[in-house]
Write a protein that holds these residues in place. Structure first.
Motif, mmCIF file in Angstrom:
data_model
loop_
_atom_site.group_PDB
_atom_site.id
_atom_site.type_symbol
_atom_site.label_atom_id
_atom_site.label_comp_id
_atom_site.label_asym_id
_atom_site.label_seq_id
_atom_site.Cartn_x
_atom_site.Cartn_y
_atom_site.Cartn_z
ATOM 1 N N LEU A 45 16.746 -14.629 -15.884
ATOM 2 C CA LEU A 45 15.500 -14.018 -16.378
ATOM 3 C C LEU A 45 14.397 -14.099 -15.334
ATOM 4 O O LEU A 45 13.611 -13.163 -15.192
ATOM 5 C CB LEU A 45 15.037 -14.680 -17.674
ATOM 6 C CG LEU A 45 15.818 -14.368 -18.939
ATOM 7 C CD1 LEU A 45 14.973 -14.681 -20.173
ATOM 8 C CD2 LEU A 45 16.299 -12.936 -18.998
ATOM 9 N N SER A 49 12.566 -10.818 -13.995
ATOM 10 C CA SER A 49 11.117 -10.690 -14.221
ATOM 11 C C SER A 49 10.348 -10.547 -12.914
ATOM 12 O O SER A 49 9.167 -10.220 -12.945
ATOM 13 C CB SER A 49 10.596 -11.917 -14.960
ATOM 14 O OG SER A 49 10.670 -13.052 -14.116
ATOM 15 N N ILE A 73 7.685 -5.003 -17.314
ATOM 16 C CA ILE A 73 8.577 -6.079 -17.739
ATOM 17 C C ILE A 73 7.759 -7.198 -18.377
ATOM 18 O O ILE A 73 6.912 -7.804 -17.719
ATOM 19 C CB ILE A 73 9.387 -6.628 -16.546
ATOM 20 C CG1 ILE A 73 10.204 -5.485 -15.926
ATOM 21 C CG2 ILE A 73 10.294 -7.771 -17.000
ATOM 22 C CD1 ILE A 73 11.047 -5.906 -14.739
ATOM 23 N N LEU A 75 7.575 -10.873 -20.768
ATOM 24 C CA LEU A 75 8.315 -12.126 -20.762
ATOM 25 C C LEU A 75 7.805 -13.036 -21.881
ATOM 26 O O LEU A 75 6.599 -13.178 -22.072
ATOM 27 C CB LEU A 75 8.072 -12.773 -19.392
ATOM 28 C CG LEU A 75 8.986 -13.836 -18.851
ATOM 29 C CD1 LEU A 75 10.448 -13.448 -18.918
ATOM 30 C CD2 LEU A 75 8.590 -14.144 -17.411
ATOM 31 N N LEU A 150 11.905 -9.589 -21.774
ATOM 32 C CA LEU A 150 12.810 -10.703 -21.519
ATOM 33 C C LEU A 150 12.381 -11.875 -22.382
ATOM 34 O O LEU A 150 11.195 -12.227 -22.398
ATOM 35 C CB LEU A 150 12.741 -11.107 -20.044
ATOM 36 C CG LEU A 150 12.906 -9.984 -19.025
ATOM 37 C CD1 LEU A 150 12.621 -10.504 -17.614
ATOM 38 C CD2 LEU A 150 14.304 -9.389 -19.121
ATOM 39 N N ASP A 152 13.329 -15.906 -23.288
ATOM 40 C CA ASP A 152 14.123 -17.077 -22.914
ATOM 41 C C ASP A 152 14.116 -18.080 -24.064
ATOM 42 O O ASP A 152 13.148 -18.812 -24.236
ATOM 43 C CB ASP A 152 13.560 -17.705 -21.634
ATOM 44 C CG ASP A 152 14.538 -18.675 -20.995
ATOM 45 O OD1 ASP A 152 15.591 -18.961 -21.609
ATOM 46 O OD2 ASP A 152 14.263 -19.132 -19.879
ATOM 47 N N VAL A 182 16.281 -8.398 -23.453
ATOM 48 C CA VAL A 182 17.261 -9.356 -22.948
ATOM 49 C C VAL A 182 16.881 -10.708 -23.536
ATOM 50 O O VAL A 182 15.813 -11.253 -23.210
ATOM 51 C CB VAL A 182 17.265 -9.420 -21.411
ATOM 52 C CG1 VAL A 182 18.353 -10.380 -20.927
ATOM 53 C CG2 VAL A 182 17.464 -8.029 -20.809
#
Ligand code: ADP
Ligand code: ADP
Length: 219
Positions: A45, A49, A73, A75, A150, A152, A182
């Motif tokens: 990631l 990113s 993008i 995050l 993204l 996490d 993702v």
């Protein structure tokens, strides 16, 4: 289309965290990345990113090389990482400094309402529950209208009820603009609940061990 081509990362200590990872993710796909600790999920990631640079290989979004943080993008981390000295609204609006203030305020207010926190726009992060804070993190990531989001382990710090609630909510939010998602997760149930495709990783070095297409539509 987000394309990872032969992506590799060796850290300064010699650890080969990622090796020869190639993936092609069409716009709007929801991909879960699963695997145990240390198999390179967070590294992956960070490279996608633009927060960190690969040792080898490339990340391209619609043909454009990604080598630094990019407005297309977004995050979200496991912890919301809100700035404690800013209100919820100012946290969400933080990345929109380039917009005229009226438009910024409208976009921020709409996004905060969209995550169900219209009544929290003026409060401090410390006044929020964990689930509310993570909703703010989602709002902050989405308010810039990214093509790729993204995440996490976005819900792993939350209790089971809040986690299920936010998984549903994430899918609702995804429908607004259908960005590519993702989602890194330890939770196979979460992967199956969310994803069109599951990427399974294996460590030492971090590689893609399997890609699984989820055949059944989401419930
Ligand atoms: P995961 O997210 O799957 O747990 P990571 O991407 O965090 O995996 O880590 C992959 C490997 O790279 C691990 O062996 C980890 O110890 C190592 N690693 C991660 N970040 C760094 C770093 N900044 N410097 C050195 N080694 C790192
Ligand atoms: P400026 O001084 O540049 O006009 P303001 O602070 O007056 O800036 O307004 C723009 C910022 O206000 C936005 O970044 C937004 O995040 C924030 N803001 C503060 N309160 C709210 C609210 N209730 N709803 C939406 N945005 C808000």
């Amino acid at each position: 289309m987000l394309v990872l081509d032969q992506l590799g990362k060796t850290y300064a200590n010699g650890v080969r965290a990622l090796d020869a990872v190639s993936l092609a993710l069409p716009l709007g796909e929801i991909v879960a990345v699963v695997g145990g600790s240390g198999c390179g999920k967070s590294t992956l990631l960070r490279l996608v990113s633009g927060l960190d640079r690969p040792t080898d290989g490339t990340v391209r979004l619609d043909g454009e090389a990604i080598a630094a943080p990019h407005e297309k993008i977004g995050l979200v981390f496991q912890e919301p990482r809100l700035l404690p000295w800013l209100t919820v609204a100012d946290n969400v609006g933080f990345g929109l400094a380039a917009l005229p203030s009226g438009e910024r305020r409208d976009r921020v207010a709409a996004q905060i309402a969209r995550v169900g926190l219209a009544d929290k726009a003026g409060v401090w992060p410390r006044e929020l529950s964990g689930g509310q804070a993570q909703r703010v993190a989602l709002a902050r990531a989405l308010v810039g209208r990214p093509e790729v989001l993204l995440l996490d382990e976005p819900f792993s710090a939350l209790d089971a009820f809040t986690r299920a609630d936010l998984q549903d909510h994430l899918l609702d939010l995804w429908h607004d603009a259908e960005p590519t998602l993702v989602v890194v997760t330890h939770d196979v149930d979460e992967a199956i609940a969310l994803a069109d495709r599951i990427v399974v990783m294996r460590p030492r070095p971090g590689r893609v061990a399997a890609e699984i297409a989820v055949e059944l539509p989401r419930p």
